[in-house]
Write a protein that holds these residues in place. Structure first.
Motif, PDB file in Angstrom:
ATOM      1  N   SER A 114       0.638  -0.935  -0.097  1.00  0.00           N
ATOM      2  CA  SER A 114       0.420  -0.020  -0.316  1.00  0.00           C
ATOM      3  C   SER A 114       0.921   0.915   0.204  1.00  0.00           C
ATOM      4  O   SER A 114       0.247   2.153  -0.419  1.00  0.00           O
ATOM      5  CB  SER A 114      -0.994   0.519   1.205  1.00  0.00           C
ATOM      6  OG  SER A 114      -0.246   0.064   1.988  1.00  0.00           O
ATOM      7  N   GLY A 115       1.591   1.978   1.267  1.00  0.00           N
ATOM      8  CA  GLY A 115       2.296   2.707   0.845  1.00  0.00           C
ATOM      9  C   GLY A 115       3.526   3.114   0.141  1.00  0.00           C
ATOM     10  O   GLY A 115       3.296   3.972  -0.829  1.00  0.00           O
ATOM     11  N   LEU A 116       3.870   1.677  -1.106  1.00  0.00           N
ATOM     12  CA  LEU A 116       4.768   1.562  -2.139  1.00  0.00           C
ATOM     13  C   LEU A 116       3.963   2.522  -3.684  1.00  0.00           C
ATOM     14  O   LEU A 116       4.631   2.737  -3.910  1.00  0.00           O
ATOM     15  CB  LEU A 116       5.363   0.427  -2.303  1.00  0.00           C
ATOM     16  CG  LEU A 116       6.748   0.173  -3.261  1.00  0.00           C
ATOM     17  CD1 LEU A 116       7.588   0.952  -3.135  1.00  0.00           C
ATOM     18  CD2 LEU A 116       6.467  -0.980  -3.972  1.00  0.00           C
ATOM     19  N   GLN A 117       2.649   1.303  -3.442  1.00  0.00           N
ATOM     20  CA  GLN A 117       1.733   1.599  -4.586  1.00  0.00           C
ATOM     21  C   GLN A 117       1.677   3.560  -4.508  1.00  0.00           C
ATOM     22  O   GLN A 117       1.378   4.155  -5.091  1.00  0.00           O
ATOM     23  CB  GLN A 117       0.672   1.148  -4.418  1.00  0.00           C
ATOM     24  CG  GLN A 117      -0.707   1.463  -5.578  1.00  0.00           C
ATOM     25  CD  GLN A 117      -1.802  -0.091  -5.980  1.00  0.00           C
ATOM     26  OE1 GLN A 117      -1.921  -0.910  -4.558  1.00  0.00           O
ATOM     27  NE2 GLN A 117      -2.191   0.640  -6.837  1.00  0.00           N
ATOM     28  N   ARG A 118       0.875   4.105  -3.114  1.00  0.00           N
ATOM     29  CA  ARG A 118       0.925   5.136  -2.804  1.00  0.00           C
ATOM     30  C   ARG A 118       2.319   5.852  -3.542  1.00  0.00           C
ATOM     31  O   ARG A 118       1.941   7.253  -4.660  1.00  0.00           O
ATOM     32  CB  ARG A 118       0.912   5.831  -2.121  1.00  0.00           C
ATOM     33  CG  ARG A 118      -0.984   5.414  -1.373  1.00  0.00           C
ATOM     34  CD  ARG A 118      -0.985   6.079  -0.598  1.00  0.00           C
ATOM     35  NE  ARG A 118      -0.362   6.564   1.311  1.00  0.00           N
ATOM     36  CZ  ARG A 118      -0.235   5.451   1.554  1.00  0.00           C
ATOM     37  NH1 ARG A 118      -1.018   3.882   1.832  1.00  0.00           N
ATOM     38  NH2 ARG A 118       0.415   5.582   2.477  1.00  0.00           N
ATOM     39  N   LEU A 119       3.067   5.592  -3.323  1.00  0.00           N
ATOM     40  CA  LEU A 119       4.381   6.481  -3.639  1.00  0.00           C
ATOM     41  C   LEU A 119       4.900   6.363  -5.809  1.00  0.00           C
ATOM     42  O   LEU A 119       4.930   7.343  -6.179  1.00  0.00           O
ATOM     43  CB  LEU A 119       6.112   6.092  -3.105  1.00  0.00           C
ATOM     44  CG  LEU A 119       7.186   6.183  -2.695  1.00  0.00           C
ATOM     45  CD1 LEU A 119       7.056   7.838  -1.637  1.00  0.00           C
ATOM     46  CD2 LEU A 119       8.746   5.333  -2.621  1.00  0.00           C
ATOM     47  N   CYS A 120       4.254   5.148  -5.373  1.00  0.00           N
ATOM     48  CA  CYS A 120       4.800   5.424  -7.316  1.00  0.00           C
ATOM     49  C   CYS A 120       3.877   5.186  -8.008  1.00  0.00           C
ATOM     50  O   CYS A 120       4.160   5.940  -9.351  1.00  0.00           O
ATOM     51  CB  CYS A 120       5.202   3.885  -7.389  1.00  0.00           C
ATOM     52  SG  CYS A 120       7.257   3.016  -6.806  1.00  0.00           S
ATOM     53  N   ALA A 121       2.855   6.302  -7.411  1.00  0.00           N
ATOM     54  CA  ALA A 121       1.099   5.832  -8.863  1.00  0.00           C
ATOM     55  C   ALA A 121       1.737   7.032  -9.953  1.00  0.00           C
ATOM     56  O   ALA A 121       1.102   6.861 -10.759  1.00  0.00           O
ATOM     57  CB  ALA A 121       0.250   6.254  -7.575  1.00  0.00           C
ATOM     58  N   PRO A 122       2.393   8.557  -8.811  1.00  0.00           N
ATOM     59  CA  PRO A 122       2.897   9.077 -10.273  1.00  0.00           C
ATOM     60  C   PRO A 122       3.636   9.049 -11.148  1.00  0.00           C
ATOM     61  O   PRO A 122       3.898   9.349 -12.391  1.00  0.00           O
ATOM     62  CB  PRO A 122       3.406  10.198  -9.107  1.00  0.00           C
ATOM     63  CG  PRO A 122       3.364  10.310  -7.950  1.00  0.00           C
ATOM     64  CD  PRO A 122       3.121   8.313  -7.771  1.00  0.00           C
ATOM     65  N   LEU A 123       4.597   7.898 -10.454  1.00  0.00           N
ATOM     66  CA  LEU A 123       5.582   7.626 -12.145  1.00  0.00           C
ATOM     67  C   LEU A 123       5.301   5.973 -12.842  1.00  0.00           C
ATOM     68  O   LEU A 123       6.216   5.782 -13.650  1.00  0.00           O
ATOM     69  CB  LEU A 123       7.360   7.002 -10.860  1.00  0.00           C
ATOM     70  CG  LEU A 123       7.395   7.269  -9.779  1.00  0.00           C
ATOM     71  CD1 LEU A 123       8.494   7.159  -8.967  1.00  0.00           C
ATOM     72  CD2 LEU A 123       7.976   9.226 -10.553  1.00  0.00           C
ATOM     73  N   LEU A 124       3.939   5.925 -12.405  1.00  0.00           N
ATOM     74  CA  LEU A 124       4.166   4.223 -13.617  1.00  0.00           C
ATOM     75  C   LEU A 124       3.311   4.872 -14.845  1.00  0.00           C
ATOM     76  O   LEU A 124       3.555   4.316 -15.573  1.00  0.00           O
ATOM     77  CB  LEU A 124       1.918   4.293 -12.773  1.00  0.00           C
ATOM     78  CG  LEU A 124       2.158   3.390 -12.012  1.00  0.00           C
ATOM     79  CD1 LEU A 124       1.192   3.072 -11.179  1.00  0.00           C
ATOM     80  CD2 LEU A 124       3.673   2.223 -11.093  1.00  0.00           C
TER      81      LEU A 124
ATOM     82  N   LEU B  81       5.267   1.873   7.563  1.00  0.00           N
ATOM     83  CA  LEU B  81       4.735   0.959   6.299  1.00  0.00           C
ATOM     84  C   LEU B  81       4.168  -0.242   6.377  1.00  0.00           C
ATOM     85  O   LEU B  81       4.946  -1.051   7.169  1.00  0.00           O
ATOM     86  CB  LEU B  81       6.364   0.796   5.432  1.00  0.00           C
ATOM     87  CG  LEU B  81       6.418   2.620   4.869  1.00  0.00           C
ATOM     88  CD1 LEU B  81       8.060   2.195   4.415  1.00  0.00           C
ATOM     89  CD2 LEU B  81       5.535   3.082   4.005  1.00  0.00           C
ATOM     90  N   ASP B  82       3.539  -1.029   5.509  1.00  0.00           N
ATOM     91  CA  ASP B  82       3.143  -2.536   5.153  1.00  0.00           C
ATOM     92  C   ASP B  82       4.027  -3.078   4.907  1.00  0.00           C
ATOM     93  O   ASP B  82       5.646  -2.579   4.672  1.00  0.00           O
ATOM     94  CB  ASP B  82       2.535  -3.168   4.638  1.00  0.00           C
ATOM     95  CG  ASP B  82       2.598  -2.168   3.426  1.00  0.00           C
ATOM     96  OD1 ASP B  82       3.232  -3.258   2.233  1.00  0.00           O
ATOM     97  OD2 ASP B  82       3.001  -1.647   2.813  1.00  0.00           O
ATOM     98  N   LEU B  83       4.985  -4.412   5.629  1.00  0.00           N
ATOM     99  CA  LEU B  83       6.112  -5.066   5.562  1.00  0.00           C
ATOM    100  C   LEU B  83       6.630  -4.890   4.002  1.00  0.00           C
ATOM    101  O   LEU B  83       8.208  -4.560   3.568  1.00  0.00           O
ATOM    102  CB  LEU B  83       5.999  -6.831   6.040  1.00  0.00           C
ATOM    103  CG  LEU B  83       7.260  -7.905   6.374  1.00  0.00           C
ATOM    104  CD1 LEU B  83       8.202  -7.126   7.581  1.00  0.00           C
ATOM    105  CD2 LEU B  83       6.717  -8.876   6.715  1.00  0.00           C
ATOM    106  N   MET B  84       5.828  -5.371   3.046  1.00  0.00           N
ATOM    107  CA  MET B  84       5.987  -5.943   1.767  1.00  0.00           C
ATOM    108  C   MET B  84       6.832  -4.517   1.010  1.00  0.00           C
ATOM    109  O   MET B  84       7.976  -4.278   0.357  1.00  0.00           O
ATOM    110  CB  MET B  84       5.043  -5.838   0.552  1.00  0.00           C
ATOM    111  CG  MET B  84       4.412  -7.945   1.267  1.00  0.00           C
ATOM    112  SD  MET B  84       5.702  -8.880   1.173  1.00  0.00           S
ATOM    113  CE  MET B  84       6.482  -9.029  -0.775  1.00  0.00           C
ATOM    114  N   SER B  85       6.331  -3.351   1.733  1.00  0.00           N
ATOM    115  CA  SER B  85       6.776  -1.348   1.185  1.00  0.00           C
ATOM    116  C   SER B  85       7.972  -1.490   1.790  1.00  0.00           C
ATOM    117  O   SER B  85       8.658  -0.829   1.738  1.00  0.00           O
ATOM    118  CB  SER B  85       5.245  -1.362   1.381  1.00  0.00           C
ATOM    119  OG  SER B  85       4.682  -0.896   0.273  1.00  0.00           O
ATOM    120  N   LEU B  86       8.273  -1.918   3.150  1.00  0.00           N
ATOM    121  CA  LEU B  86       9.191  -1.494   4.050  1.00  0.00           C
ATOM    122  C   LEU B  86      10.484  -2.432   3.426  1.00  0.00           C
ATOM    123  O   LEU B  86      11.361  -2.299   2.865  1.00  0.00           O
ATOM    124  CB  LEU B  86       8.815  -1.494   5.763  1.00  0.00           C
ATOM    125  CG  LEU B  86       9.906  -1.897   6.300  1.00  0.00           C
ATOM    126  CD1 LEU B  86      10.856   0.121   5.997  1.00  0.00           C
ATOM    127  CD2 LEU B  86      10.113  -1.864   7.605  1.00  0.00           C
TER     128      LEU B  86
END
Length: 903
Positions: free
Chosen positions: A75-85, A143-148
């Motif tokens: 979830s945290g990673l997706q929010r960070l990467c969303a503007p870069l997709l 952060l969720d574990l996978m994002s971290l």
């Protein structure tokens, strides 16, 4: 703007200079990572705001870790990467697919963490290709574990992409970003703290009280600003609550709670809605408020109080405001808020978040909600989110009304936690599962999960019996699972080695009557039973059959027995083939669990061919894989290759570390391998009494594979010491090995015969040994055989012939980098009367990483392929290659092969 920001951040000149320097370096084309680490309220978020302001001409993306959202994978990673997709289509197809599946944008096989990490690294690099990229992550501890894990991996691999990755992380017992460059934040100096406090005080306060408040807060800026809020001068007369001992963050949170408590009921409900809705979706917030009959005017008091700012997204004054609103809420109100958010969430577009809200709105068991959570777990697993799936299943089990479903889901949650690498959660969940009715197969699987969890934390000595017990329960119920579990028990017994001498025998007796079946695991199991019960010679045909059954990459789950079977047989070609396929498969799929095991095996196999430089490169790669997985699998190989390199002090440090690790973790085989490494080192150095002592210690137990290696060393050491009885015993054991019929085994036996057999046959046996090793591609042993043969010739005063063999051996050792053996060969050459200068190594032209990249480029790999192997972005590879070309004075890849040192 820049000066205003600096003036607002009172007393943070050191920190601002560090951040300014970081941004300068990123503008200049380098990547930089920094973790701002400190207690709540110390100013981490303010410093991130400063970075965002200073990076106005760069691309900036930002996300926050949110405690309430930590169960949602990526979830945290997706929010960070969303503007870069928009840059996603520039990545290799396999990385594009991995990221799309991880973010739920498409369906496909669950991606491995390494593949997602490489995709994110590539995405950052592509996004920064034209304009530097600044990534800001606040409250990283939530952060969720996978994002971290992925952001930590990316942070360790960034280099030359013009990317800044700046985290803010609260100090916790388990820092998820350990190992990254950090900047610890402390409280303000007293003078700055007094200035800040004066700006927040409601009126004059006695200077001694002011000093006490500064001391109580430790100069924490948020505490200085927020604790005086709502307190009169009289209430402040004795500081903040007298001699209270509550942690400062708790006291600041209580201060926010006091400010929340005086707000209107509808405003408090709005704050609570915003606190438990982790995305900060303003439209969703208003939909939920309408369901609670709360109008938009409820927001005004919260905004006026400086607690909340509405917008896209909704933002709190500080994470402690969110905590205060959430933790201070009445339970019934909290459930009502979750219920409203569930009703306001689109069940088609976001079923997982809706199920999560429903779960928190539910009192008592509810099968409908539990089933929805189970479906969420399935979707999380499909995206590779094992930790998220475990959390969903755990909550589903708690809400299951029927004992049978509750037990089934608890069992599934235990398995998901185990797959996520969290074995500590498994025993409690299994205990909960076993309270309900479990059928026989479920009971057996529970035993298997408990045993596997135990083996993850205690992989050797303590894992054998639980695995055997679990396998016994599975025998009749699931023979395939029983075979795999028995194979795991064998693995534990092999690694326990001398620390549990009956372990292998117990495993063999338990598995002996189990039908082998046609699966690869069953064939290996049968071969290991024979090796244990009937001896190595009787097991050779079965080991060969098992080895040849590994015909495709899908069978690489049995990598460890396959690699060990190849070495036990002395089949270097098979060892090279299996490890090569395993490494390529793991790199392609991102399977870190296979890669972290395959790389050390591959490195060892290359070492025996004499390709030590490549082996060291792979061990460097293994170190990176270990960072990502948290495992440690390369210690034995590193110790052995260091022994061959022959630098006494550093090699002994590694050997001793392996011995300590073996004792502490119950891994007797590691102790045996350390003893073998000692013997190799001392034979290379010509210290034969110590080599013999180490080899005898290593052979006190017959470790699979290792006993052959150690016998090689013992024959040589005992012969040189003048102990023919010990040499003869080792020679006899090698004679048994020679029945495998492989060049390695035949060559080892020929060397033993030449050293400890009939004198009149020695010369022929040396020739045989050199021929066998040459035919088998065993470069290191061929050079050692030539060294022994040259020494034998010199002692018979056949100097001309001795020089030929010794010169060939010396050149080979120098090329391989086996320094002690090279020096031993040099001394022998000097004794023949030949002048040989020591090879002096000047300052390296290239760094180890540059050398590794250059070698891969010479081998024909593209920048993307090199990056995938070394966990670097293609842009970083390109940057390193430009440096390599400049240092070597060349302009293209075509010139690398001739210019690269050592080629």
């Amino acid at each position: 703007m820049r000066q205003d920001a600096k003036h607002q951040l009172l007393g943070r000149y050191r920190e601002l200079e560090a951040l300014d320097r970081l941004l300068r370096e990123v503008r200049d084309g380098r990547s930089r990572v920094l973790v701002l680490r400190g207690e709540a309220g110390i100013g981490k978020s303010a410093l991130l705001d400063y970075v965002a302001a200073q990076a106005a001409q760069m691309q900036t993306v930002r996300t926050d870790g949110i405690e309430a959202e930590s169960d949602f994978a990526y979830s945290g990673l997706q929010r960070l990467c969303a503007p870069l997709l928009s840059h996603l289509d520039r990545l290799p197809q396999v990385q594009q697919g991995a990221l799309r599946v991880a973010f739920g944008l498409s369906t496909g096989a669950a991606p491995e963490l390494l593949l997602v990490g490489m995709a994110v690294l590539g995405l950052f690099a592509e996004a920064a290709a034209e304009t530097p990229l600044v990534c800001l992550i606040d409250d990283a501890q939530w952060l969720d574990l996978m994002s971290l894990r992925i952001l930590g991996f990316v942070g360790r691999r960034l280099d030359a992409e013009s990317v800044a990755l700046v985290f803010a992380e609260r100090v916790t017992d388990e820092e998820g970003l350990s190992g990254l460059p950090d900047l610890p934040l402390r409280g303000l100096a007293d003078a700055d703290a007094r200035v800040l406090l004066d700006s927040a005080l409601p009126g004059p306060v006695d200077p001694r009280v002011r000093d006490r408040i500064v001391a109580e807060t430790g100069g924490n800026p948020l505490a200085l600003l927020e604790l005086p809020q709502g307190l009169s001068s009289a209430e402040l007369a004795f500081g903040f609550g007298g001699h209270g001992v509550a942690p400062l963050a708790t006291r600041v949170e209580e201060g926010f709670r006091r400010r929340i408590d005086v707000l209107p009921d509808d405003t408090r409900a709005l704050l609570l809605l915003a606190a438990v809705e982790p995305v900060g979706d303003e439209l969703l917030l208003w939909r939920a408020l309408r369901l609670l009959s709360i109008g938009p005017d409820a927001a005004a008091p919260a905004e006026t109080a400086g607690l909340l700012k509405l917008g896209a997204p909704v933002r709190f004054r500080h994470p402690l405001v969110r905590s205060a609103a959430w933790r201070g809420a009445d339970a019934d109100v909290l459930r009502a808020v979750h219920s409203a958010l569930a009703d306001a969430t689109d069940a088609e577009r976001d079923p997982d978040r809706r199920a999560w809200h429903l779960a928190h709105a539910t009192v008592g068991p509810n099968e409908q909600v539990a089933a929805a959570l189970e479906r969420s777990a399935d979707r999380a697993l499909a995206r590779g989110g094992r930790a998220a799936a475990a959390s969903f299943l755990e909550r589903a089990a708690a809400l299951s009304p029927g004992p049978r479903e509750r037990a089934r889901r608890a069992l599934a949650a235990a398995g998901a936690h185990l797959d996520a690498g969290a074995p500590a959660r498994v025993p409690d969940l299994l205990a909960a599962a076993e309270l309900g009715p479990l059928d026989q197969l479920q009971q057996a699987n529970a035993s298997r999960l408990r045993a596997k969890a135990s083996s993850m934390t205690n992989p050797g000595l303590g894992a054998i019996q639980p695995l055997l017990a679990a396998a016994s329960k599975l025998r009749e119920l699931d023979p395939a699972a029983a075979r795999e579990t028995y194979l795991s028990a064998f693995g534990a017994a092999i690694w326990a080695g001398r620390l549990d001498e009956g372990g292998l025998r117990r495993a063999a007796e338990a598995a002996r009557d189990l039908p082998a079946g046609d699966a690869t695991a069953g064939v290996f199991l049968r071969a290991l039973v024979a090796w244990t019960v009937d001896g190595p010679v009787a097991a050779f045909p079965l080991l060969a059959r098992a080895l040849h059954s590994v015909t495709n990459d899908e069978n690489l789950a049995v990598l460890w027995p396959a690699a060990n079977a190849a070495v036990e047989l002395g089949d270097l070609a098979a060892w090279l083939d299996i490890t090569d396929r395993a490494v390529r498969f793991a790199r392609t799929t991102g399977a870190l669990s296979i890669l972290s095991t395959a790389l050390p095996y591959r490195a060892a196999s290359l070492g025996y061919t004499g390709r030590f430089s490549e082996a060291w490169d792979l061990l460097a790669e293994a170190a990176n894989a270990e960072e990502a997985t948290g495992t440690a699998t390369r210690m034995a190989t590193t110790a052995l290759l260091s022994a061959y390199r022959g630098r006494e002090r550093s090699a002994l440090e590694l050997v001793e570390a392996a011995e300590r690790d073996g004792e502490q973790r119950g891994l007797g085989r590691l102790i045996g391998m350390a003893a073998c490494a000692r013997a190799v080192l001392h034979n290379g150095l010509g210290n034969y009494p110590l080599a013999m002592e180490a080899a005898l210690r290593g052979l006190e137990y017959q470790d699979l594979v290792v006993h052959h290696w150690t016998c090689n060393e013992l024959v040589e050491a005992a012969t040189r010491v003048g102990d023919p009885a010990v040499a003869a015993q080792a020679r006899k054991r090698l004679a048994d090995w020679s029945q495998a019929g492989t060049p390695w085994a035949l060559g080892a036996q020929a060397v033993a015969d030449a050293l400890a057999g009939a004198h009149e046959q020695a010369e022929d046996r040396y020739h045989d040994a050199i021929g066998h090793f040459s035919r088998g591609g065993l470069g290191v042993f061929e050079a050692r055989a030539r060294l022994l043969y040259g020494e034998w010739l010199r002692r018979r005063n056949r100097r001309t012939q001795a020089r030929t063999e010794l010169r060939t051996a010396h050149e080979a050792f120098v090329t391989m980098g086996t320094e002690a053996f090279a020096e031993r060969a040099r001394r022998e050459l000097l004794a023949t009367g030949e002048t040989v200068r020591r090879r002096t190594v000047g300052a390296p032209v290239l760094t180890p990483q540059e050398t590794q990249i250059a070698r891969l480029a010479v081998a024909g790999h593209s920048n993307a392929e090199i990056g995938a192997q070394l966990f670097l972005s293609p842009r970083t590879v390109e940057w390193h290659l430009r440096k390599v070309f400049a240092r070597l004075g060349i302009t293209s890849r075509r010139e690398l092969d001739g210019a690269l040192p050592g080629r």
